[in-house]
Design an enzyme around this catalytic site. Structure first.
Site, PDB file in Angstrom:
ATOM      1  N   ASP A 132       0.840  -1.191   0.000  1.00  0.00           N
ATOM      2  CA  ASP A 132       0.000   0.000   0.000  1.00  0.00           C
ATOM      3  C   ASP A 132       0.886   1.257   0.000  1.00  0.00           C
ATOM      4  OD1 ASP A 132      -2.175   1.742   0.511  1.00  0.00           O
ATOM      5  OD2 ASP A 132      -1.986   1.446   2.680  1.00  0.00           O
ATOM      6  N   ASP A 140      -2.276  -0.511   5.919  1.00  0.00           N
ATOM      7  CA  ASP A 140      -2.596  -0.007   7.270  1.00  0.00           C
ATOM      8  C   ASP A 140      -4.100   0.092   7.514  1.00  0.00           C
ATOM      9  OD1 ASP A 140      -2.605   2.090   5.303  1.00  0.00           O
ATOM     10  OD2 ASP A 140      -2.847   3.521   6.948  1.00  0.00           O
ATOM     11  N   ASP A 162      -0.250   4.923   0.928  1.00  0.00           N
ATOM     12  CA  ASP A 162      -0.468   5.838   2.058  1.00  0.00           C
ATOM     13  C   ASP A 162      -0.449   5.084   3.379  1.00  0.00           C
ATOM     14  OD1 ASP A 162      -0.814   8.048   0.348  1.00  0.00           O
ATOM     15  OD2 ASP A 162      -2.891   7.449  -0.018  1.00  0.00           O
TER      16      ASP A 162
HETATM   17 MG   LIG Z   1      -2.999   3.000   3.479  1.00  0.00          MG
END
Ligand SMILES: [Mg+2]
Length: 183
Positions: A7, A140, A9
């Site tokens: 990922d 996240d 961000d």
């Molecule tokens: Mg993310």
């Protein structure tokens, strides 16, 4: 060799620090929430409770021209993704804010600036990560959903706001442990 999706961000780009930077600039006199006390994935959910008068303007921050391009790096991310790629098939897999017309192009711009050009060509921008094939997704976000049951297993990139999830955790400083486990 495993296929690992990474990922952008919150894993490569420091979204949290970028948000704080814009928040301070836009709302001088208001305190940012200390990182260790952040308990929601979306900033506006927690900030909106503390500062309800700012909620709409906070929601607008990730939609500003220049926001995504301005995000700083997460420490260890550049060395980390290169190391991961020495023994795995690694792709960046990121979801854009579709109501920010600059988001997708600024994501590419960011990758070109901080990572090598090859990573621009290994980036998948999709609103639905469950359609993408892979063994692992390092991400996240607490609750990733989409049209399909994902093929990948999520490895949670550790942040205070995702500590409630019972999944294997990862940060770039733990990459050696991860590589031993994965290979
Ligand atoms: Mg993310």
């Amino acid at each position: 060799m495993k296929r690992i999706l990474v990922d952008q961000d919150g894993v490569l780009a420091n979204y949290e620090a970028g948000f704080e930077f814009w928040f301070r600039g836009l709302f001088p006199g208001y305190d940012v929430i200390p990182y260790e006390q952040r308990n929601t994935f979306y900033q506006e959910d927690q900030y909106g409770i503390i500062y309800p008068e700012l909620k709409e303007r906070i929601e607008a921050i990730p939609r500003l021209n220049g926001f995504y391009a301005s995000l700083p790096l997460i420490r260890g991310a550049v060395e980390g993704i290169e190391k991961l790629a020495e023994s795995n098939d690694v792709w960046i897999c990121t979801s854009p804010k579709v109501d920010n017309p600059y988001c997708a192009s600024e994501k590419f711009e960011w990758i070109r600036r901080f990572l090598r050009e090859k990573w621009v060509r290994r980036t998948i921008i999709t609103k639905d990560k469950t359609v993408v094939k892979g063994d692992y997704l390092i991400d996240d976000k607490p609750n990733i959903q989409g049209e399909y049951v994902p093929e990948w297993e999520q490895i949670v990139y550790d942040h205070p706001y995702n500590r409630g999830i019972e999944k294997k955790r990862f940060t770039w400083d733990k990459i050696d442990d991860f590589l031993r486990w994965v290979n």
